[in-house]
Design a protein around this motif. Structure first.
Motif, PDB file in Angstrom:
ATOM      1  N   LEU A 223       0.825  -1.205   0.000  1.00 30.13           N
ATOM      2  CA  LEU A 223       0.000   0.000   0.000  1.00 30.13           C
ATOM      3  C   LEU A 223       0.861   1.258   0.000  1.00 30.13           C
ATOM      4  O   LEU A 223       0.422   2.323   0.430  1.00 30.13           O
ATOM      5  CB  LEU A 223      -0.924   0.004   1.231  1.00 30.13           C
ATOM      6  N   GLU A 224       2.093   1.118  -0.461  1.00 24.18           N
ATOM      7  CA  GLU A 224       2.931   2.301  -0.500  1.00 24.18           C
ATOM      8  C   GLU A 224       2.402   3.265  -1.563  1.00 24.18           C
ATOM      9  O   GLU A 224       1.696   2.871  -2.477  1.00 24.18           O
ATOM     10  CB  GLU A 224       4.390   1.941  -0.821  1.00 24.18           C
ATOM     11  N   ARG A 225       2.758   4.485  -1.439  1.00 23.07           N
ATOM     12  CA  ARG A 225       2.277   5.520  -2.338  1.00 23.07           C
ATOM     13  C   ARG A 225       2.794   5.270  -3.758  1.00 23.07           C
ATOM     14  O   ARG A 225       3.963   4.975  -3.975  1.00 23.07           O
ATOM     15  CB  ARG A 225       2.724   6.891  -1.841  1.00 23.07           C
ATOM     16  N   ILE A 226       1.852   5.354  -4.722  1.00 25.13           N
ATOM     17  CA  ILE A 226       2.186   5.077  -6.114  1.00 25.13           C
ATOM     18  C   ILE A 226       2.536   6.359  -6.867  1.00 25.13           C
ATOM     19  O   ILE A 226       3.462   6.402  -7.660  1.00 25.13           O
ATOM     20  CB  ILE A 226       1.025   4.353  -6.814  1.00 25.13           C
ATOM     21  N   SER A 227       1.758   7.413  -6.614  1.00 24.55           N
ATOM     22  CA  SER A 227       1.896   8.640  -7.397  1.00 24.55           C
ATOM     23  C   SER A 227       2.835   9.628  -6.725  1.00 24.55           C
ATOM     24  O   SER A 227       3.126   9.531  -5.527  1.00 24.55           O
ATOM     25  CB  SER A 227       0.516   9.298  -7.571  1.00 24.55           C
ATOM     26  N   GLU A 253       0.618  11.459 -13.083  1.00 23.50           N
ATOM     27  CA  GLU A 253       0.633  11.336 -11.622  1.00 23.50           C
ATOM     28  C   GLU A 253      -0.748  11.633 -11.026  1.00 23.50           C
ATOM     29  O   GLU A 253      -1.146  11.025 -10.027  1.00 23.50           O
ATOM     30  CB  GLU A 253       1.697  12.274 -11.027  1.00 23.50           C
ATOM     31  N   LEU A 254      -1.462  12.586 -11.627  1.00 25.56           N
ATOM     32  CA  LEU A 254      -2.819  12.888 -11.164  1.00 25.56           C
ATOM     33  C   LEU A 254      -3.723  11.674 -11.323  1.00 25.56           C
ATOM     34  O   LEU A 254      -4.475  11.315 -10.403  1.00 25.56           O
ATOM     35  CB  LEU A 254      -3.383  14.072 -11.959  1.00 25.56           C
ATOM     36  N   VAL A 255      -3.634  11.010 -12.475  1.00 24.65           N
ATOM     37  CA  VAL A 255      -4.448   9.813 -12.718  1.00 24.65           C
ATOM     38  C   VAL A 255      -4.070   8.709 -11.744  1.00 24.65           C
ATOM     39  O   VAL A 255      -4.935   8.057 -11.158  1.00 24.65           O
ATOM     40  CB  VAL A 255      -4.273   9.339 -14.181  1.00 24.65           C
ATOM     41  N   PHE A 271      -7.712  -3.980  -8.612  1.00 31.00           N
ATOM     42  CA  PHE A 271      -8.146  -4.469  -9.915  1.00 31.00           C
ATOM     43  C   PHE A 271      -7.050  -4.388 -10.978  1.00 31.00           C
ATOM     44  O   PHE A 271      -7.203  -4.959 -12.060  1.00 31.00           O
ATOM     45  CB  PHE A 271      -9.374  -3.687 -10.394  1.00 31.00           C
ATOM     46  N   VAL A 272      -5.973  -3.664 -10.700  1.00 28.07           N
ATOM     47  CA  VAL A 272      -4.926  -3.502 -11.705  1.00 28.07           C
ATOM     48  C   VAL A 272      -3.612  -3.170 -10.990  1.00 28.07           C
ATOM     49  O   VAL A 272      -3.606  -2.521  -9.936  1.00 28.07           O
ATOM     50  CB  VAL A 272      -5.291  -2.382 -12.700  1.00 28.07           C
ATOM     51  N   THR A 273      -2.521  -3.614 -11.562  1.00 31.20           N
ATOM     52  CA  THR A 273      -1.218  -3.290 -10.998  1.00 31.20           C
ATOM     53  C   THR A 273      -0.779  -1.905 -11.472  1.00 31.20           C
ATOM     54  O   THR A 273      -1.207  -1.435 -12.532  1.00 31.20           O
ATOM     55  CB  THR A 273      -0.177  -4.327 -11.440  1.00 31.20           C
ATOM     56  N   PRO A 274       0.086  -1.233 -10.714  1.00 26.33           N
ATOM     57  CA  PRO A 274       0.547   0.104 -11.144  1.00 26.33           C
ATOM     58  C   PRO A 274       1.228   0.093 -12.504  1.00 26.33           C
ATOM     59  O   PRO A 274       1.035   1.015 -13.304  1.00 26.33           O
ATOM     60  CB  PRO A 274       1.529   0.499 -10.030  1.00 26.33           C
ATOM     61  N   ALA A 275       2.010  -0.952 -12.786  1.00 29.05           N
ATOM     62  CA  ALA A 275       2.710  -0.998 -14.072  1.00 29.05           C
ATOM     63  C   ALA A 275       1.727  -1.068 -15.232  1.00 29.05           C
ATOM     64  O   ALA A 275       1.863  -0.351 -16.239  1.00 29.05           O
ATOM     65  CB  ALA A 275       3.656  -2.204 -14.104  1.00 29.05           C
ATOM     66  N   THR A 276       0.732  -1.927 -15.096  1.00 24.85           N
ATOM     67  CA  THR A 276      -0.281  -2.038 -16.157  1.00 24.85           C
ATOM     68  C   THR A 276      -1.076  -0.743 -16.270  1.00 24.85           C
ATOM     69  O   THR A 276      -1.411  -0.307 -17.382  1.00 24.85           O
ATOM     70  CB  THR A 276      -1.224  -3.210 -15.869  1.00 24.85           C
ATOM     71  N   MET A 277      -1.357  -0.113 -15.133  1.00 28.19           N
ATOM     72  CA  MET A 277      -2.119   1.135 -15.157  1.00 28.19           C
ATOM     73  C   MET A 277      -1.355   2.224 -15.901  1.00 28.19           C
ATOM     74  O   MET A 277      -1.950   2.982 -16.683  1.00 28.19           O
ATOM     75  CB  MET A 277      -2.407   1.578 -13.718  1.00 28.19           C
ATOM     76  N   ARG A 278      -0.049   2.285 -15.701  1.00 26.63           N
ATOM     77  CA  ARG A 278       0.739   3.313 -16.399  1.00 26.63           C
ATOM     78  C   ARG A 278       0.765   3.044 -17.901  1.00 26.63           C
ATOM     79  O   ARG A 278       0.666   3.968 -18.714  1.00 26.63           O
ATOM     80  CB  ARG A 278       2.160   3.365 -15.827  1.00 26.63           C
ATOM     81  N   ARG A 279       0.887   1.770 -18.276  1.00 28.79           N
ATOM     82  CA  ARG A 279       0.867   1.452 -19.706  1.00 28.79           C
ATOM     83  C   ARG A 279      -0.504   1.763 -20.312  1.00 28.79           C
ATOM     84  O   ARG A 279      -0.604   2.294 -21.427  1.00 28.79           O
ATOM     85  CB  ARG A 279       1.225  -0.025 -19.918  1.00 28.79           C
ATOM     86  N   ASP A 301      -9.759  16.373 -16.635  1.00 27.53           N
ATOM     87  CA  ASP A 301     -10.667  17.268 -15.918  1.00 27.53           C
ATOM     88  C   ASP A 301     -11.968  16.541 -15.570  1.00 27.53           C
ATOM     89  O   ASP A 301     -12.472  16.649 -14.445  1.00 27.53           O
ATOM     90  CB  ASP A 301     -10.945  18.495 -16.776  1.00 27.53           C
ATOM     91  N   VAL A 302     -12.525  15.792 -16.529  1.00 24.87           N
ATOM     92  CA  VAL A 302     -13.742  15.019 -16.267  1.00 24.87           C
ATOM     93  C   VAL A 302     -13.472  13.929 -15.235  1.00 24.87           C
ATOM     94  O   VAL A 302     -14.291  13.667 -14.341  1.00 24.87           O
ATOM     95  CB  VAL A 302     -14.280  14.416 -17.574  1.00 24.87           C
ATOM     96  N   LEU A 303     -12.303  13.286 -15.340  1.00 23.00           N
ATOM     97  CA  LEU A 303     -11.929  12.269 -14.352  1.00 23.00           C
ATOM     98  C   LEU A 303     -11.891  12.870 -12.955  1.00 23.00           C
ATOM     99  O   LEU A 303     -12.409  12.278 -11.992  1.00 23.00           O
ATOM    100  CB  LEU A 303     -10.564  11.675 -14.714  1.00 23.00           C
ATOM    101  N   HIS A 304     -11.303  14.058 -12.836  1.00 25.94           N
ATOM    102  CA  HIS A 304     -11.234  14.695 -11.523  1.00 25.94           C
ATOM    103  C   HIS A 304     -12.631  15.070 -11.014  1.00 25.94           C
ATOM    104  O   HIS A 304     -12.919  14.950  -9.819  1.00 25.94           O
ATOM    105  CB  HIS A 304     -10.352  15.949 -11.604  1.00 25.94           C
ATOM    106  N   THR A 305     -13.493  15.537 -11.917  1.00 28.46           N
ATOM    107  CA  THR A 305     -14.861  15.885 -11.510  1.00 28.46           C
ATOM    108  C   THR A 305     -15.600  14.658 -10.987  1.00 28.46           C
ATOM    109  O   THR A 305     -16.282  14.718  -9.950  1.00 28.46           O
ATOM    110  CB  THR A 305     -15.634  16.487 -12.692  1.00 28.46           C
TER     111      THR A 305
END
Length: 400
Positions: A223-227, A253-255, A271-279, A301-305
């Motif tokens: 659970l270490e920080r990813i971003s 990094e925001l995503v 549901f997903v690993t950080p490496a796959t998420m970045r790809r 912007d929509v994602l943040h909303t």
């Protein structure tokens, strides 16, 4: 003739055209007829009279010579009376049967519908009263705490105040003594809460790393920080974030923060690993065109909303992890491959997308198709750690 009809419930009372003096083979003869029926009277009702005409005459009679047929008139008073009695009995039996069926139907409806409905309405009344009481109490406490327009309150503050109040109502309706009360409710009561009030009550899934494969266990336990955010978390967790200030690395990094490190969505990282998420993120970003509006900055912007809305309404209390995860994925990919044209334009110009999707929201269908086209690759599968049920649910949410 009298003897013949003595054992029957009907008898003749009148003969017409049957002369008693007849000629048979040239010799006169006497055949008694009407004289035998002098003691029988005509029925009072014409409905009880049956006339039977003789089509041919075997002996010479005046009625036959005049072209008419001899007739016998029968008194059917007794048979008709019996028929009336039997019909009356049948009507009474049908009425009694209908009354019995009505009572039974009423009993069944009362048991299956009325009583459960009364219990359901009782549950609704109980929770509605409780929620109303809490809302009124909250309003008394918060009166005067808002900002006036004169103080320069901006739209984002108004929106946040509104979302906070909606979240408060949602919290009251879904969390107010819910676990204790549900345990004491019968099936009908639970049905009211879960269906009529649109409340999902489910036990929080506890994941045992020992039961998962090594890849998921390692990922879930870490659970270490990813971003690595370029701005403070307080800015992201407010409506003051300006995505136009971010560069490409900042978007990534925001995503990653919203998917992995935020307090609300810490459970969606399973549901997903950080490496796959970045790809996956890089693949999605590459499909957004450099348009003034429908660009990757707009997607973030929509994602943040959506992220802020889920946070404000406390979605983790009433939405499943996969629902929240799918909403974030859909927000990030909602304009994939947008070409800067509207659906009506594509349909009027007979664009290939309009032809492909039969003029039914061609852009939206294309965006969603591209999302799952990317996720179909093993190295870009953003749902790689989800089971089959969660995959189907996530796809349903994204399509919707």
């Amino acid at each position: 003739m009298i003897f013949f009809y003595s054992e029957l419930d009907y008898l003749p009372f009148k003969l017409e055209g049957y002369d008693e003096q007849v000629v048979i083979d040239g010799r006169p003869a006497y055949i008694p007829g009407q004289s035998l029926l002098t003691d029988f009277k005509s029925p009072l009702r014409n409905d009880n009279i049956l006339k039977v005409a003789t089509p041919t005459c075997r002996v010479s009679r005046s009625a036959c010579d005049n072209g008419s047929s001899p007739s016998i008139f029968f008194d059917f008073t007794t048979p008709n009376g019996l028929e009336v009695v039997s019909d009356s009995v049948m009507i009474v039996m049908i009425m009694l049967a209908m009354v019995g069926v009505s009572f039974e139907l009423s009993r069944v409806l009362t048991t299956l519908l009325v009583k459960p409905m009364e219990r359901m309405l009782g549950v609704l009344h109980k929770y509605a009263s409780s929620i109303l009481y809490q809302v009124l109490a909250a309003n008394k406490v918060t009166i005067g705490e808002g900002h006036d327009d004169e103080d320069g309150q901006v739209e984002t503050d108004l929106l946040e105040d509104l979302m906070r109040k909606l979240a408060h109502v949602a919290q009251l309706s879904t969390q107010l003594r819910m676990p204790q009360d549900l345990e004491s409710l019968d099936r009908e009561g639970k049905g009211v809460i879960m269906e009529m009030m649109h409340v999902q009550v489910a036990k929080k899934t506890v994941f045992d790393p020992s039961k998962l494969d090594s890849k998921l266990a390692e990922h879930r336990n870490s659970l270490e920080r990813i971003s690595h955010l370029p701005v403070a978390e307080d800015v992201i967790n407010s409506w003051n974030l300006n995505v136009l200030d971010f560069g490409n690395d900042g978007f990534a990094e925001l995503v990653m923060y919203m998917f992995f490190d935020s307090k609300v969505h810490i459970n969606t990282r399973r549901f997903v690993t950080p490496a796959t998420m970045r790809r996956f993120h890089d693949a999605v970003r590459s499909l957004y065109t450099d348009l003034p509006y429908h660009c990757y900055a707009h997607a973030c912007d929509v994602l943040h909303t959506v992220y802020r809305t889920l946070h404000v309404v406390k979605s983790d209390r009433w939405l499943s992890d996969i629902d929240q995860f799918a909403l974030l994925v859909a927000a990030l990919c909602h304009d994939l491959g947008h070409m800067g044209r509207t659906n009506p334009f594509l349909m009027e110009t007979r664009h290939e997308l309009a032809l492909l999707y039969n003029d039914s929201s061609p852009l939206e269908n294309m965006h969603c198709a591209k999302l799952f086209e990317i996720a179909s690759r093993t190295d870009l599968d953003i749902f790689e750690l989800a089971d089959e049920r969660d995959r189907k649910k996530a796809r349903k949410v994204c399509i919707a």
